[in-house]
Design a protein around this motif. Structure first.
Motif, PDB file in Angstrom:
ATOM      1  N   ALA B  92       0.827  -1.210   0.000  1.00 15.65           N
ATOM      2  CA  ALA B  92       0.000   0.000   0.000  1.00 15.65           C
ATOM      3  C   ALA B  92       0.861   1.260   0.000  1.00 15.65           C
ATOM      4  O   ALA B  92       0.544   2.245  -0.655  1.00 15.65           O
ATOM      5  CB  ALA B  92      -0.937  -0.014   1.210  1.00 15.65           C
ATOM      6  N   PRO B  99      -6.446  -0.733  -1.531  1.00 21.93           N
ATOM      7  CA  PRO B  99      -6.547  -1.556  -0.315  1.00 21.93           C
ATOM      8  C   PRO B  99      -6.790  -3.032  -0.603  1.00 21.93           C
ATOM      9  O   PRO B  99      -6.142  -3.900  -0.012  1.00 21.93           O
ATOM     10  CB  PRO B  99      -7.739  -0.940   0.417  1.00 21.93           C
ATOM     11  N   ARG B 161      -4.504   4.633   3.501  1.00 25.87           N
ATOM     12  CA  ARG B 161      -5.643   3.712   3.407  1.00 25.87           C
ATOM     13  C   ARG B 161      -6.132   3.572   1.962  1.00 25.87           C
ATOM     14  O   ARG B 161      -6.696   2.560   1.605  1.00 25.87           O
ATOM     15  CB  ARG B 161      -6.783   4.205   4.297  1.00 25.87           C
ATOM     16  N   GLN B 244      -4.169  -2.384   7.376  1.00 25.39           N
ATOM     17  CA  GLN B 244      -4.888  -1.294   6.725  1.00 25.39           C
ATOM     18  C   GLN B 244      -5.662  -0.466   7.737  1.00 25.39           C
ATOM     19  O   GLN B 244      -5.772   0.739   7.611  1.00 25.39           O
ATOM     20  CB  GLN B 244      -5.856  -1.851   5.666  1.00 25.39           C
TER      21      GLN B 244
END
Lengths: 295, 329
Positions: B92, B99, B161, B244
């Motif tokens: 990420a 995500p 995120r 996450q």
């Protein structure tokens, strides 16, 4: 001065010595695990915590009661062994009829409690423990400097290991022990008090851990986490050696300590994982362990 | 050879229904109530806390697949949980993955790791198996400590995120919550399906009597390896999702203490039950949350729960309820 593969001999010998010291602790601890496992079929996860407790008892004896290193070398293992006996009588003995995994889980819980309590009262920074005056200083061997205390650790661990080996393999008590390992019900029927044998074995195994703790106290600082990571390496040592033989546990302990030391010279990045890599290789080639009997 | 010998072994503490009957009404009802409850939960409690509980619920359920239904005690499940969280965080942050792709990356890494460690570990049984898995997990931990991309003691911090499927921004906790709910709830339903499949039945047979399963012609090691990989994969899914949520992958997730915690959650909730491990996870996470200020006492309390659980309460909470109701849960 000669050099080996571009490594100065002082460095090589220094790391070999360090490896031998680590190997001494691996040997004494895996010996204790093997003795306990042989008779009780319990993997004592609390072994690392009891090793730490041994070091702390020595520290407390010195700082609270003024009792020095040499008496502590007897008293601390005794205290840890008695604690082990209490644990066996009150908890562990209730689990013998169950799957062996419950013994592992119970001792894991005990390890958490012991470590947590010490961490609460003494924090995680280490407490110093002075080297006894009789063993201060060292000798210059020409090719390296040998601190007296480190030499003593190696000698003491060898004496304890071979003393234990002699007791189990050559004495009458040891014969009972080995017989009970093979078939405890039959030995019990012959009139040997097997439950007593079990509790003494656990007490002795934990006392060995306590002894290792006292030995370690002047070398490593005394801190609540000292046993936690060590015990996992000792588990790998035990898997590599196999728990079938007492001598196997001893030899594997020293051997892996030396291999780890050598790795630190030639490939420092790999020194923390080399024992696990060896474990993987042993699992591929001889899954029952170098000295193990086929399960 | 008598005919009853070939029958499946008598049901143990947690009997499993035959695969053909589908999901029993009771289980359907529980899942439905749970889903409704979880849908309303983020409006009642702090969503990040609820997401943490759900991640650990999936982790414990995945672990329970191996221990409760496969009969294999792994003491190194932090390796897959933590390993996946590192890979997902890296994907990420450094590769800019969305995500769902990051989580997928982490999960796939956990599956590969599970395949390697599992193939080696199943060569030993029982107590040795536990020690071997623990030792390999420690190796993964050292790797996480030293590898160039893991950030050492700091871990991987401030992981973005991102936008789900590149469309839905997950910065908002409520939006992220429903993503996590879908992943974890779906994961647990999938695990439920595995347990109640023919594969799950064979696993049960191996757990109850391995020599008999071998004599019936099952390649026991292949089943063990498969259940190990599945368990590692879902543990990885949980870990990747957690990274996450907290935007962080840290050494805590890969430490042996984490391996111990998931054992504790499963033991407390009831190993070999469907709903036990999530219940255990919820209790332990809640406890950690409320007792966080007491420092090392949390470790002591967890140790005490372990000891009491092993000595007096081996069925676990849901196991006891299941016995009262005389229904598998």
């Amino acid at each position: 001065m000669f050099e080996l593969l571009g490594i100065p001999p002082q460095v090589l010998m220094g790391q070999l010595l360090l490896g031998l010291i680590n190997g001494s602790f691996y040997a004494v601890l895996s010996l204790g695990l093997a003795v306990i496992f042989g008779l009780l079929n319990v993997i004592n996860f609390a072994h690392g915590a009891l090793y730490m407790a041994g070091a702390f008892v020595a520290w407390m004896l010195l700082n609270y009661l003024g009792v020095g290193y040499w008496p502590a070398l007897i008293l601390a293992p005794l205290a840890v062994g008695i604690f082990g006996i209490v644990l066996e009588r009150t908890m562990l003995s209730r689990l013998y009829h169950l799957d062996h995994l419950y013994g592992l889980l119970l001792t894991f819980g005990l390890a958490l409690i012991i470590q947590g309590l010490f961490r609460n009262y003494y924090g995680i920074s280490g407490l110093p423990y002075r080297i006894p005056s009789a063993l201060a200083g060292g000798h210059n061997l020409g090719f390296m400097f040998l601190p007296n205390y480190r030499a003593w650790v190696i000698v003491a661990s060898i004496i304890v290991c071979f003393g234990t080996w002699f007791m189990i393999e050559k004495t009458r008590l040891g014969a009972y022990l080995r017989a009970a390992t093979e078939n405890s019900a039959l030995v019990n029927a012959f009139g040997v008090n097997v439950p007593l044998l079990l509790v003494l074995t656990y007490g002795f195994g934990t006392a060995l851990a306590g002894f290792a703790g006292v030995l370690a106290a002047p070398i490593y600082s005394v801190n609540p986490n000292m046993g936690a990571d060590l015990i996992i390496i000792v588990f790998a040592v035990v898997v590599i050696g196999g728990m079938g033989s007492i001598m196997g546990a001893i030899v594997t302990g020293y051997m892996l300590g030396i291999i780890e030391g050598l790795t630190r010279v030639f490939y420092p990045e790999g020194s923390s994982v080399v024992i696990f890599v060896i474990m993987a290789i042993v699992l591929l080639i001889k899954p029952e362990g170098l000295f193990g009997r086929a399960a | 050879m008598s005919s009853e010998k070939t029958d499946p072994p008598a049901a143990g503490a947690a009997p499993i229904l035959p695969p053909s009957t589908g999901m029993p009404t009771l289980h359907k009802a529980i899942f439905l109530v749970l889903l409704l409850f979880l849908a309303g939960l983020p409006f009642m409690v702090y969503p990040v806390f609820a997401m943490k509980v759900m991640c650990f619920a999936l982790f414990a359920a995945a672990f329970n697949l191996l221990l409760g239904f496969g009969g294999l005690l792994s003491f190194g499940h932090a390796a897959y949980f933590g390993g996946a969280s590192y890979i997902a965080a890296h994907a990420a942050k450094e590769w800019g993955f969305t995500p769902e792709l990051s989580v997928l990356c982490g999960t796939a890494a956990a599956a590969v790791l599970g395949l390697i460690i599992g193939a080696l570990s199943i060569r030993r049984q029982g107590i040795y198996f536990a020690m071997v898995t623990l030792a390999f997990a420690q190796m993964v931990y050292f790797f996480a400590l030293q590898a160039p991309f893991t950030g050492g003691e700091d871990g991987i911090q401030s992981v973005p995120r991102g936008d789900l499927f590149g469309l839905i921004p997950l910065e908002n906790n409520i939006a992220l919550y429903f993503f996590v709910l879908a992943v974890t709830f779906g994961g647990i339903l999938f695990l439920y399906r595995i347990v109640h499949s023919p594969f799950g039945q064979v696993l049960k047979a191996i757990r109850e009597n391995e020599p008999r399963a071998i004599s019936l012609g099952y390649n026991v090691n292949r089943y063990k390896l498969l259940v190990f990989v599945l368990s590692a994969t879902f543990a990885g899914l949980a870990g990747a999702t957690k990274s996450q949520v907290f935007q962080l992958a840290s050494l805590t997730d890969a430490h042996w203490m984490m391996s111990g915690e998931v054992v504790l959650m499963t033991l407390l909730g009831g190993m070999g039950t469907i709903f036990g491990p999530p219940v255990g996870a919820a209790l332990i996470v809640t406890m950690q949350n409320y007792l966080a200020t007491f420092g090392a006492w949390v470790t002591v309390i967890q140790g005490v729960i372990f000891v009491i659980g092993v000595l007096l309460f081996r069925e676990g909470i849901v196991g006891v309820i299941s016995r009262w109701l005389k229904r598998p849960l």
